[in-house]
Design an enzyme around this catalytic site. Structure first.
Site, mmCIF file in Angstrom:
data_model
loop_
_atom_site.group_PDB
_atom_site.id
_atom_site.type_symbol
_atom_site.label_atom_id
_atom_site.label_comp_id
_atom_site.label_asym_id
_atom_site.label_seq_id
_atom_site.Cartn_x
_atom_site.Cartn_y
_atom_site.Cartn_z
ATOM 1 C CE LYS A 17 16.300 -6.753 -8.293
ATOM 2 N NZ LYS A 17 15.602 -5.826 -9.189
ATOM 3 C CB ALA A 27 18.218 -16.459 -7.994
ATOM 4 N NE ARG A 50 4.950 1.202 -4.038
ATOM 5 C CZ ARG A 50 5.720 0.403 -3.291
ATOM 6 N NH1 ARG A 50 6.599 0.924 -2.468
ATOM 7 N NH2 ARG A 50 5.581 -0.904 -3.343
ATOM 8 N N GLY A 105 6.804 -0.199 -12.414
ATOM 9 C CA GLY A 105 6.851 0.201 -11.000
ATOM 10 C C GLY A 105 7.288 1.647 -10.868
ATOM 11 C CB ILE A 150 18.536 2.901 -2.977
ATOM 12 C CG1 ILE A 150 19.658 2.469 -3.953
ATOM 13 C CG2 ILE A 150 17.939 4.246 -3.390
ATOM 14 C CD1 ILE A 150 20.848 3.378 -4.068
ATOM 15 C CG ASN A 187 12.020 0.593 -10.820
ATOM 16 O OD1 ASN A 187 13.014 0.764 -10.120
ATOM 17 N ND2 ASN A 187 10.771 0.753 -10.330
ATOM 18 C CB SER A 228 20.245 -5.661 -6.650
ATOM 19 O OG SER A 228 20.768 -5.623 -5.332
ATOM 20 C CB VAL A 274 5.778 -6.534 -14.938
ATOM 21 C CG1 VAL A 274 5.536 -5.071 -15.245
ATOM 22 C CG2 VAL A 274 6.467 -6.723 -13.593
ATOM 23 C CE1 TYR A 291 15.368 -7.484 -4.904
ATOM 24 C CE2 TYR A 291 17.654 -7.495 -4.182
ATOM 25 C CZ TYR A 291 16.570 -6.818 -4.694
ATOM 26 O OH TYR A 291 16.673 -5.488 -5.012
ATOM 27 C CB SER A 345 1.263 -4.129 -9.726
ATOM 28 O OG SER A 345 1.881 -4.092 -8.474
HETATM 29 P P1 NDP Z 1 9.833 -0.145 -3.736
HETATM 30 O O1 NDP Z 1 9.385 -1.301 -2.923
HETATM 31 O O2 NDP Z 1 9.862 1.224 -3.135
HETATM 32 O O3 NDP Z 1 9.019 -0.093 -5.120
HETATM 33 C C1 NDP Z 1 8.803 -1.255 -5.868
HETATM 34 C C2 NDP Z 1 8.094 -0.859 -7.140
HETATM 35 O O4 NDP Z 1 7.866 -2.046 -7.903
HETATM 36 C C3 NDP Z 1 6.747 -0.228 -6.870
HETATM 37 O O5 NDP Z 1 6.547 0.855 -7.747
HETATM 38 C C4 NDP Z 1 5.775 -1.354 -7.184
HETATM 39 O O6 NDP Z 1 4.530 -0.877 -7.666
HETATM 40 C C5 NDP Z 1 6.503 -2.088 -8.287
HETATM 41 N N1 NDP Z 1 6.047 -3.459 -8.452
HETATM 42 C C6 NDP Z 1 6.200 -4.509 -7.585
HETATM 43 N N2 NDP Z 1 5.642 -5.606 -8.089
HETATM 44 C C7 NDP Z 1 5.134 -5.273 -9.308
HETATM 45 C C8 NDP Z 1 4.459 -5.985 -10.319
HETATM 46 N N3 NDP Z 1 4.179 -7.292 -10.213
HETATM 47 N N4 NDP Z 1 4.070 -5.317 -11.439
HETATM 48 C C9 NDP Z 1 4.346 -4.004 -11.592
HETATM 49 N N5 NDP Z 1 4.985 -3.268 -10.646
HETATM 50 C C10 NDP Z 1 5.377 -3.905 -9.531
HETATM 51 O O7 NDP Z 1 11.294 -0.552 -4.217
HETATM 52 P P2 NDP Z 1 12.518 0.341 -4.743
HETATM 53 O O8 NDP Z 1 12.047 1.578 -5.371
HETATM 54 O O9 NDP Z 1 13.497 0.393 -3.660
HETATM 55 O O10 NDP Z 1 13.101 -0.656 -5.840
HETATM 56 C C11 NDP Z 1 12.945 -0.467 -7.219
HETATM 57 C C12 NDP Z 1 13.848 -1.452 -7.932
HETATM 58 O O11 NDP Z 1 15.203 -1.239 -7.512
HETATM 59 C C13 NDP Z 1 13.537 -2.912 -7.608
HETATM 60 O O12 NDP Z 1 13.730 -3.709 -8.752
HETATM 61 C C14 NDP Z 1 14.574 -3.266 -6.558
HETATM 62 O O13 NDP Z 1 14.845 -4.624 -6.506
HETATM 63 C C15 NDP Z 1 15.753 -2.451 -7.046
HETATM 64 N N6 NDP Z 1 16.758 -2.189 -6.039
HETATM 65 C C16 NDP Z 1 16.463 -1.477 -4.893
HETATM 66 C C17 NDP Z 1 17.431 -1.257 -3.946
HETATM 67 C C18 NDP Z 1 17.187 -0.493 -2.689
HETATM 68 O O14 NDP Z 1 18.108 -0.426 -1.829
HETATM 69 N N7 NDP Z 1 16.018 0.140 -2.500
HETATM 70 C C19 NDP Z 1 18.795 -1.784 -4.113
HETATM 71 C C20 NDP Z 1 19.000 -2.516 -5.331
HETATM 72 C C21 NDP Z 1 18.013 -2.698 -6.251
HETATM 73 P P3 NDP Z 1 3.153 -1.138 -6.852
HETATM 74 O O15 NDP Z 1 3.329 -0.520 -5.504
HETATM 75 O O16 NDP Z 1 2.128 -0.497 -7.706
HETATM 76 O O17 NDP Z 1 3.033 -2.642 -6.785
#
Ligand code: NDP
Length: 247
Positions: free
Chosen positions: A159, A157, A15, A12, A188, A90, A142, A64, A155, A37
């Site tokens: 994390k 569970a 972005r 991921g 974030i 991530n 998280s 993934v 979520y 993805s």
């Molecule tokens: P976004 O929603 O901005 O980005 C999520 C990312 O995950 C995207 O790049 C997306 O890619 C990718 N993704 C989702 N599903 C899949 C998949 N099946 N296979 C491959 N890639 C996938 O979220 P954030 O940047 O905010 O979050 C990133 C990580 O940080 C996550 O694990 C989230 O749980 C964690 N997190 C975020 C927090 C926050 O406050 N933002 C707080 C705590 C943890 P695509 O668009 O190509 O599907």
């Protein structure tokens, strides 16, 4: 932190927090494989930004949550760059609802992407890392995995599961020069939190001693630390990057 000559896979990575991690690893000198993805254009843009920094960068489409695709992602990284030294799990999704209303399919979807996805990537990466006797695995958990959160049983569970899995992997892999650590971000500023209603955001801010949202760059800095030589004696840890929210 100098990561010159190291090769990273960031799931991921196109972005949000993943993008910031790719750029920070590239700034430190690492070549990066940017997994996506669905968001191909964002992944291409991130790859171009990494190349502009002066490192190699490629994009790989893979869901993934699918074991075959996760294994192919790691394989493509090794074929293209020669090794995968750093893996950042991530990729993550939310499907929030109260338990009473949560559909089992939404529970499974979150576990499949957030937890099993990290397991599949780690499983594929750890054999070549063991052979190389070097590896850095960084799992993005998280604070919700530590504290729970109403409306996020699935979520939380996933994390919390990542933390248990990481500690187990840290014990299994330590003797082979591989460290496994978690980052637990708080609130974030990304697309994931943008969708929260204003009232929820305001309430969350009152729980953060620093009284502000974190940035994706705040999380990326912790990832670079765990990937670096400076963290070579650190494994099985969870670093909260949360403005003091979870303490
Ligand atoms: P976004 O929603 O901005 O980005 C999520 C990312 O995950 C995207 O790049 C997306 O890619 C990718 N993704 C989702 N599903 C899949 C998949 N099946 N296979 C491959 N890639 C996938 O979220 P954030 O940047 O905010 O979050 C990133 C990580 O940080 C996550 O694990 C989230 O749980 C964690 N997190 C975020 C927090 C926050 O406050 N933002 C707080 C705590 C943890 P695509 O668009 O190509 O599907």
């Amino acid at each position: 932190m100098n990561l010159t000559g190291k090769h990273a896979v960031v799931t991921g990575g196109g972005r949000g927090i993943g993008r910031a991690i790719c750029l920070a690893l590239a700034q430190a000198g690492a070549d990066v494989v940017i997994n996506y993805s669905g968001s191909e254009a964002a992944a291409q843009e991130t790859a171009e930004a990494c190349r502009a920094i002066g490192v190699q960068a490629l994009t790989v489409k893979a869901n993934v949550a699918d074991e075959t695709q996760a294994a192919a992602l790691i394989d493509q990284g090794i074929k293209a760059l020669g090794s995968v030294d750093i893996l950042v799990n991530n990729a993550g999704i939310t499907r929030d609802n109260l338990i009473l209303r949560m559909r089992p399919a939404d529970f499974s979807a979150v576990l499949d992407t957030n937890l099993k996805g990290a397991f599949f990537c780690m499983k594929a990466a750890c054999r070549p890392m063991m052979k190389a006797r070097f590896g850095r695995i960084i799992n993005i958990s998280s604070v919700v995995g530590l504290r729970g959160n109403a409306g996020q049983a699935n979520y939380a569970a996933s994390k919390a599961g990542l933390i248990g899995m990481s500690k187990s992997a840290a014990k299994e892999l330590a003797s082979r020069g591989i460290t496994v650590n978690c980052i637990a971000p708080g609130f974030i500023d990304t697309a994931m939190t943008e969708v929260l209603p204003e009232g929820v955001k305001e309430k969350l801010l009152t729980q953060i001693p620093m009284a502000r949202l974190g940035s994706a760059q705040d999380v990326a800095a912790a990832a670079v630390f765990f990937a670096s030589e400076a963290a070579s004696y650190v494994t099985g840890q969870v670093l909260c990057v949360d403005g003091g929210m979870a303490m």
